[in-house]
Design an enzyme around this catalytic site. Structure first.
Site, PDB file in Angstrom:
ATOM      1  N   HIS A 108       0.820  -1.212   0.000  1.00  0.00           N
ATOM      2  CA  HIS A 108       0.000   0.000   0.000  1.00  0.00           C
ATOM      3  C   HIS A 108       0.850   1.256   0.000  1.00  0.00           C
ATOM      4  CE1 HIS A 108      -3.439  -2.681   0.720  1.00  0.00           C
ATOM      5  NE2 HIS A 108      -4.050  -1.746   0.016  1.00  0.00           N
ATOM      6  N   ARG A 162     -10.541   3.866  -2.181  1.00  0.00           N
ATOM      7  CA  ARG A 162     -10.048   3.053  -1.058  1.00  0.00           C
ATOM      8  C   ARG A 162     -10.289   3.832   0.240  1.00  0.00           C
ATOM      9  NH1 ARG A 162      -5.618   1.811  -4.953  1.00  0.00           N
ATOM     10  NH2 ARG A 162      -5.340  -0.447  -5.009  1.00  0.00           N
ATOM     11  N   ARG A 172     -15.451   1.743  -2.016  1.00  0.00           N
ATOM     12  CA  ARG A 172     -15.156   0.435  -1.434  1.00  0.00           C
ATOM     13  C   ARG A 172     -15.226   0.540   0.078  1.00  0.00           C
ATOM     14  NH1 ARG A 172      -9.426  -2.447  -2.280  1.00  0.00           N
ATOM     15  NH2 ARG A 172      -8.688  -0.930  -0.760  1.00  0.00           N
ATOM     16  N   GLU A 175     -10.871 -11.120  -5.536  1.00  0.00           N
ATOM     17  CA  GLU A 175      -9.455 -11.007  -5.178  1.00  0.00           C
ATOM     18  C   GLU A 175      -8.849 -12.320  -4.738  1.00  0.00           C
ATOM     19  OE1 GLU A 175      -8.530  -6.986  -3.455  1.00  0.00           O
ATOM     20  OE2 GLU A 175     -10.336  -7.423  -2.309  1.00  0.00           O
ATOM     21  N   ASP A 200      -4.351  -8.285  -5.056  1.00  0.00           N
ATOM     22  CA  ASP A 200      -4.527  -9.401  -4.133  1.00  0.00           C
ATOM     23  C   ASP A 200      -4.688 -10.718  -4.869  1.00  0.00           C
ATOM     24  OD1 ASP A 200      -4.300  -8.542  -1.439  1.00  0.00           O
ATOM     25  OD2 ASP A 200      -6.105  -7.340  -1.723  1.00  0.00           O
ATOM     26  N   ARG A 230       2.630  -9.606  -1.499  1.00  0.00           N
ATOM     27  CA  ARG A 230       2.791  -8.459  -2.402  1.00  0.00           C
ATOM     28  C   ARG A 230       3.710  -7.380  -1.840  1.00  0.00           C
ATOM     29  NH1 ARG A 230      -3.370  -5.983  -2.144  1.00  0.00           N
ATOM     30  NH2 ARG A 230      -2.414  -3.966  -2.553  1.00  0.00           N
ATOM     31  N   CYS A 275      -9.328  -3.178 -11.150  1.00  0.00           N
ATOM     32  CA  CYS A 275      -8.843  -1.997 -10.441  1.00  0.00           C
ATOM     33  C   CYS A 275      -7.487  -2.218  -9.792  1.00  0.00           C
ATOM     34  CB  CYS A 275      -9.859  -1.537  -9.403  1.00  0.00           C
ATOM     35  SG  CYS A 275     -10.202  -2.797  -8.174  1.00  0.00           S
TER      36      CYS A 275
HETATM   37  C1  PEP Z   1      -6.368  -5.109  -5.365  1.00  0.00           C
HETATM   38  O1  PEP Z   1      -6.149  -5.955  -4.490  1.00  0.00           O
HETATM   39  O2  PEP Z   1      -6.086  -5.280  -6.574  1.00  0.00           O
HETATM   40  C2  PEP Z   1      -6.967  -3.814  -5.007  1.00  0.00           C
HETATM   41  C3  PEP Z   1      -7.299  -2.955  -5.939  1.00  0.00           C
HETATM   42  O3  PEP Z   1      -7.112  -3.532  -3.694  1.00  0.00           O
HETATM   43  P1  PEP Z   1      -5.904  -3.123  -2.735  1.00  0.00           P
HETATM   44  O4  PEP Z   1      -4.699  -2.881  -3.594  1.00  0.00           O
HETATM   45  O5  PEP Z   1      -6.303  -1.919  -1.980  1.00  0.00           O
HETATM   46  O6  PEP Z   1      -5.748  -4.333  -1.876  1.00  0.00           O
HETATM   47 MG    MG Z   2      -7.125  -5.787  -2.581  1.00  0.00          MG
END
Ligand code: PEP
Ligand code: MG
Length: 597
Positions: A207, A314, A350, A449, A473, A483, A520
């Site tokens: 993040h 987000r 979301r 996800e 995810d 990740r 996304c």
């Molecule tokens: C994802 O997991 O692709 C997503 C868009 O959500 P985040 O990156 O906030 O987990």
């Molecule tokens: Mg995600």
């Protein structure tokens, strides 16, 4: 991209060779500037000089700090001796010997007296050089570098005392070089001064990386240990396109990068002209390009780049900029701002995706051995009903202001979806009872996800109005790769055939059911994947603001028919490397055919 920093003088005054470091590119852009080094304790040591008239006072300060540090080491030595005996106390005797080493002392004094270095800068620079010598030797001796860092930290603590500066106090343009930055620290970086950042830790889908992209700050993470090689104030080039950090760059490299900065400005200006044009392919298929945002003010950035709405808001980032739990009004004010800016265009909100990496709250358990597999996202919301209901109330109220849709993250079983819908229905009843207006037909979607969600999508699809593929995810859970971990970053790959097959299955199911599907995750913002995704059947992409113009430009320069051919070929491939080479080649051909914008 950004330059405009005073690197000329600095480039001349170096005594170390140029060093090129390869990390993971997480936020594009190139920037040239002065380093601000934050080690693992967050010390900030700029290259500062003292006036000639102040040299004596500064030397006194240095000598006091050495004495205080020696006293500190002696106290530790005595405490350890009493507790564990002489053998362990010997570690501190070695620290004392290093600190009092006449050569080190002479170097420190001379740096202040003869070169007019600020004592903090002299300490950091000199001790880091010593540590580097140890690090370059074999493993056993290299460990001693830690002792030197300990002495450096102790001296810095004593020198800086109460004046210790933090990231919050930056007041001039810098490139932040840090051991690690949390998403929250990244979110709070002062965009006016921070031209870019690079960290030793961090992975491709963290993040921290996402926030950097949202803030449009060029960033490179996962560089491994490098802070010993740089001191505050030295010139640095940060290449967020290639994932490179160049320390002590030579004049030729600086000139080459300045040219790159200029070229990027020209390209960006050309892409700007696409702003009001639709993302329509050569064979007339309309693609919807929406923006991903973390903060309400990013909505404006998306709009000014010609987005079709917000595809992913987000909302958990509300927690990052505030110390207390957001109230219903906090939620509402943030959503209302975004919806107003979008003026009728869709806004997908979301619900809180808390938990996992560093986005933790008081309501998440202190210790989770596997936070990514733990109490996060919709699981946490369903456990913390008051928090969830507060957010849903705000979303429902905001639904009266425009085209608002709600998206549940990380749904992996049908029970979770049904429970979330039940809570939503309950909150609706509550609002209705109190005469508060909301949109009863609020569209409800889920983020896909996990492989489980893909496998069960034929069931989910009957109970949702849209889906959004969270590929960040999905890649993590499909390939079992964290990740945020640089050690396995090479395995974290959107090109993996397993990921492509899951995407294809999802788009096929959604299309057969007539349910819109969006992507996304970060892959949708990278033009390397645009043709592949269109070929797999995708018509909705949600991308960071900075990626909108380029993705739109690609959509307008390809036909869906040719994209299908590309997707079919990619799906036949057996490995991620092969797919990546193929997509890279397709991208080159496209650029060669179209001529760069
Ligand atoms: C994802 O997991 O692709 C997503 C868009 O959500 P985040 O990156 O906030 O987990
Ligand atoms: Mg995600």
């Amino acid at each position: 991209m950004d330059d405009g920093s005073p690197v000329d003088a600095a480039a001349g005054g170096r005594d170390a060779p140029m060093l090129k470091l390869q990390g993971i590119a997480v936020s594009p852009g190139v920037t040239i500037g002065e380093a601000l080094v934050l080690d693992s304790e967050g010390f900030r040591i700029p290259r500062r000089f003292v006036a000639r008239s102040a040299v004596d006072t500064e030397l006194e300060r240095l000598s006091r700090a050495v004495a205080d540090t020696a006293a500190e080491i002696e106290r530790n030595r005595d405490a350890i001796r009493a507790e564990l005996g002489d053998q362990y106390a010997a570690i501190f005797a070695a620290h004392l010997a290093m600190l009092h080493d006449p050569r080190l002392q002479e170097e420190l004094v001379s740096a202040v007296r003869d070169r007019n270095f600020w004592p903090e800068y002299a300490v950091s620079r000199t001790l880091r050089r010593y540590a580097k010598v140890f690090q370059s030797l074999d493993n056993h001796v290299a460990q001693r570098a830690h002792d030197i860092y300990d002495i450096e930290k102790s001296l810095l603590r004593n020198l800086l005392g109460q004046r210790r500066e933090t990231l919050a106090a930056i007041s001039q343009p810098v490139i932040v070089l840090a051991h690690n930055l949390t998403p929250s620290e990244t979110a709070n970086l002062d965009r006016r001064y921070v031209q870019g950042f690079a960290t030793e830790l961090g992975g491709p889908g963290s993040h921290t990386a996402i926030v950097a992209e949202g803030l449009e700050i060029p960033a490179v993470v996962g560089l491994g240990p490098f802070l010993a090689d740089v001191s505050g104030g030295e010139p640095v080039i940060l290449d967020g396109n290639q994932g490179l950090v160049i320390l002590q760059p030579d004049e030729e490299t600086i000139a080459r990068y300045r040219l790159e900065v200029e070229t990027a400005r020209t390209v960006a200006a050309k892409l700007d002209t696409l702003r009001d044009l639709p993302a329509e392919t050569l064979d007339g298929v309309r693609i919807h390009i929406t923006g991903n945002i973390e903060f309400p003010n990013e909505a404006e950035h998306c709009l000014s780049r010609g987005c079709d709405g917000i595809g992913l808001y987000r909302t958990e980032f509300l927690y990052l900029t505030s110390r207390r739990e957001p109230t219903e009004e906090d939620h509402y004010a943030a959503y209302a701002e975004v919806v107003r800016v979008m003026a009728g265009k869709p806004v997908v909100i979301r619900t809180l995706d808390l938990g996992a990496d560093t986005l933790r709250t008081e309501s998440t358990p202190e210790e989770e051995r596997n936070p990514c597999l733990g109490l996060r996202s919709i699981r946490l919301s369903l456990r913390q009903l008051p928090m969830f209901r507060t957010q849903l109330r705000a979303i429902l109220r905001a639904s009266m202001l425009g085209d608002v849709r709600v998206l549940f993250p990380l749904v992996s079983t049908i029970v979770e979806l049904r429970q979330a819908r039940m809570v939503l229905a309950d909150v609706m009843e509550d609002l209705a009872e109190h005469g508060i207006a909301f949109n009863r037909d609020l569209p409800v979607g889920i983020m896909v996800e996990t492989p489980a969600a893909v496998m069960m999508l034929d069931v989910f699809i009957r109970e949702v109005d849209f889906i959004s593929m969270g590929t960040n995810d999905l890649i993590q859970y499909t390939l079992a790769v964290d990740r945020g971990n640089k050690e396995v970053a090479d395995l974290y790959n959107a090109c993996d055939p397993a990921v492509l097959r899951l995407l294809q299955r999802s788009f096929d199911i959604a299309s057969a059911a007539g349910v819109p599907a969006n992507v996304c995750g970060q892959m949708s913002g990278s033009v390397m994947y645009t043709q592949l995704l269109l070929g797999l059947g995708l018509r909705h992409l949600s991308v960071p603001a900075s990626a909108i113009p380029e993705v739109k430009q690609v959509c307008r320069s390809v036909s869906v028919a040719e994209c299908r051919g590309i997707a079919e070929r990619a799906l036949q491939m057996e490995g991620a490397r092969e797919v990546k080479a193929f997509l890279t080649d397709q991208m080159r051909r496209r650029l060669a055919g179209a001529g760069a914008p």
